[in-house]
Design a protein around this motif. Structure first.
Motif, PDB file in Angstrom:
ATOM      1  N   GLU A 162      -4.384   0.414  -7.068  1.00 11.52           N
ATOM      2  CA  GLU A 162      -5.576   1.062  -6.529  1.00 11.52           C
ATOM      3  C   GLU A 162      -6.824   0.461  -7.174  1.00 11.52           C
ATOM      4  OE1 GLU A 162      -3.751   5.573  -5.901  1.00 11.52           O
ATOM      5  OE2 GLU A 162      -4.635   5.029  -7.832  1.00 11.52           O
ATOM      6  N   ARG A 213       0.844  -1.198   0.000  1.00 12.67           N
ATOM      7  CA  ARG A 213       0.000   0.000   0.000  1.00 12.67           C
ATOM      8  C   ARG A 213       0.877   1.245   0.000  1.00 12.67           C
ATOM      9  NH1 ARG A 213      -3.316  -1.922   3.514  1.00 12.67           N
ATOM     10  NH2 ARG A 213      -2.321  -1.086   5.366  1.00 12.67           N
ATOM     11  N   TYR A 240      -7.019   7.140  -6.337  1.00 12.17           N
ATOM     12  CA  TYR A 240      -6.916   7.537  -4.928  1.00 12.17           C
ATOM     13  C   TYR A 240      -7.623   6.558  -3.994  1.00 12.17           C
ATOM     14  CZ  TYR A 240      -5.097  12.080  -6.439  1.00 12.17           C
ATOM     15  OH  TYR A 240      -4.334  13.071  -6.998  1.00 12.17           O
ATOM     16  N   LYS A 280       1.271   4.406  -2.641  1.00 12.45           N
ATOM     17  CA  LYS A 280       1.139   5.785  -2.149  1.00 12.45           C
ATOM     18  C   LYS A 280       2.378   6.603  -2.512  1.00 12.45           C
ATOM     19  CE  LYS A 280      -1.764   5.212   1.987  1.00 12.45           C
ATOM     20  NZ  LYS A 280      -1.711   5.363   3.463  1.00 12.45           N
ATOM     21  N   GLU A 337      -8.614   2.479  -2.368  1.00  9.56           N
ATOM     22  CA  GLU A 337      -7.971   1.429  -1.581  1.00  9.56           C
ATOM     23  C   GLU A 337      -6.997   0.637  -2.460  1.00  9.56           C
ATOM     24  OE1 GLU A 337      -9.368  -2.670   0.701  1.00  9.56           O
ATOM     25  OE2 GLU A 337     -10.870  -1.169   0.130  1.00  9.56           O
ATOM     26  N   VAL A 338      -5.879   0.248  -1.870  1.00  9.39           N
ATOM     27  CA  VAL A 338      -4.863  -0.529  -2.603  1.00  9.39           C
ATOM     28  C   VAL A 338      -5.014  -2.001  -2.244  1.00  9.39           C
ATOM     29  CG1 VAL A 338      -2.387  -0.912  -2.895  1.00  9.39           C
ATOM     30  CG2 VAL A 338      -3.273   1.426  -2.685  1.00  9.39           C
ATOM     31  N   ILE A 392      -5.391   5.358 -12.276  1.00  9.59           N
ATOM     32  CA  ILE A 392      -5.108   4.309 -11.293  1.00  9.59           C
ATOM     33  C   ILE A 392      -3.615   4.014 -11.321  1.00  9.59           C
ATOM     34  CG2 ILE A 392      -5.373   1.826 -10.870  1.00  9.59           C
ATOM     35  CD1 ILE A 392      -8.321   2.137 -11.581  1.00  9.59           C
TER      36      ILE A 392
END
Length: 202
Positions: A187, A8, A191, A12, A193-194, A100
């Motif tokens: 993702e 994750r 932006y 980010k 959830e991963v 994404i």
């Protein structure tokens, strides 16, 4: 293997890097990151960053070999995918809301020592990525490319040859074939959830 948290954070870091570069042509400052990078980000790893927009490829560049730390490789690949992929115009800052971000962590490539006719049997779709090399020509396709495009192992070999600028049957005529594995984090939405995407289980 990276943990879910590390994966994750890898995604980010890629997104934050693109944001900082597109807005101010700089790398993100450590205090801008709302997460800490674990020890694995200081290890040398191969990595690719892939950007997709509305389901279509928008940029994909990376480090096939573990020549940089994971942190450096992610940041460099993220910027290159956004602005240096020769197949696409540079990403604009206002596009980021539709893009994404996907990060693939690679294992070191290993040459497949087998006769050409044996090669297709040794390639596991969804698990292996390929590198084909002959002379100065080299092409790479990530593990997710084959299942995403319904390729079997022969299609995958042929398309990797084409990516290298070679004839599609170059793998039958002496081109060097290497394989690697990849751990894919992406993702669910821009932006969003991963999650870790796994094709080899399908």
């Amino acid at each position: 293997m990276l943990t879910e948290t590390e994966g994750r954070n890898a995604v980010k870091l890629a997104r934050k890097t693109i944001e900082a570069f597109l807005s101010e042509e700089r790398f993100p400052d450590p205090e801008e990151l709302d997460f800490e990078l674990s020890q694995v980000f200081g290890e040398k790893r191969g990595v690719f960053v892939t950007l997709t927009e509305n389901g279509l490829l928008r940029g994909c560049i990376g480090h096939p070999f573990p020549d940089s730390t994971l942190e450096e490789a992610i940041m460099d690949s993220a910027i290159s995918a956004a602005v240096n992929d020769p197949r696409f115009p540079s990403v604009e800052e206002d596009e980021l809301k539709d893009i994404i971000v996907e990060v693939t962590i690679l294992t070191p490539p290993e040459k497949i020592n087998a006769s050409p006719k044996e090669l297709p049997k040794l390639i596991e779709i969804g698990r292996h990525g390929l590198i084909v090399k002959q002379g100065y020509c080299q092409g790479l396709l990530l593990p997710q490319v084959a299942p995403e495009n319904n390729m079997d192992s022969i299609d995958f070999l042929s398309n990797t040859c084409l990516k290298a600028g070679l004839a599609p049957d170059a793998w039958l005529k002496g081109a060097e074939v290497s394989c690697f594995e990849g751990q894919i984090f992406k993702e669910k939405e821009p932006y969003g959830e991963v999650f870790e995407e796994k094709f080899s289980d399908q």
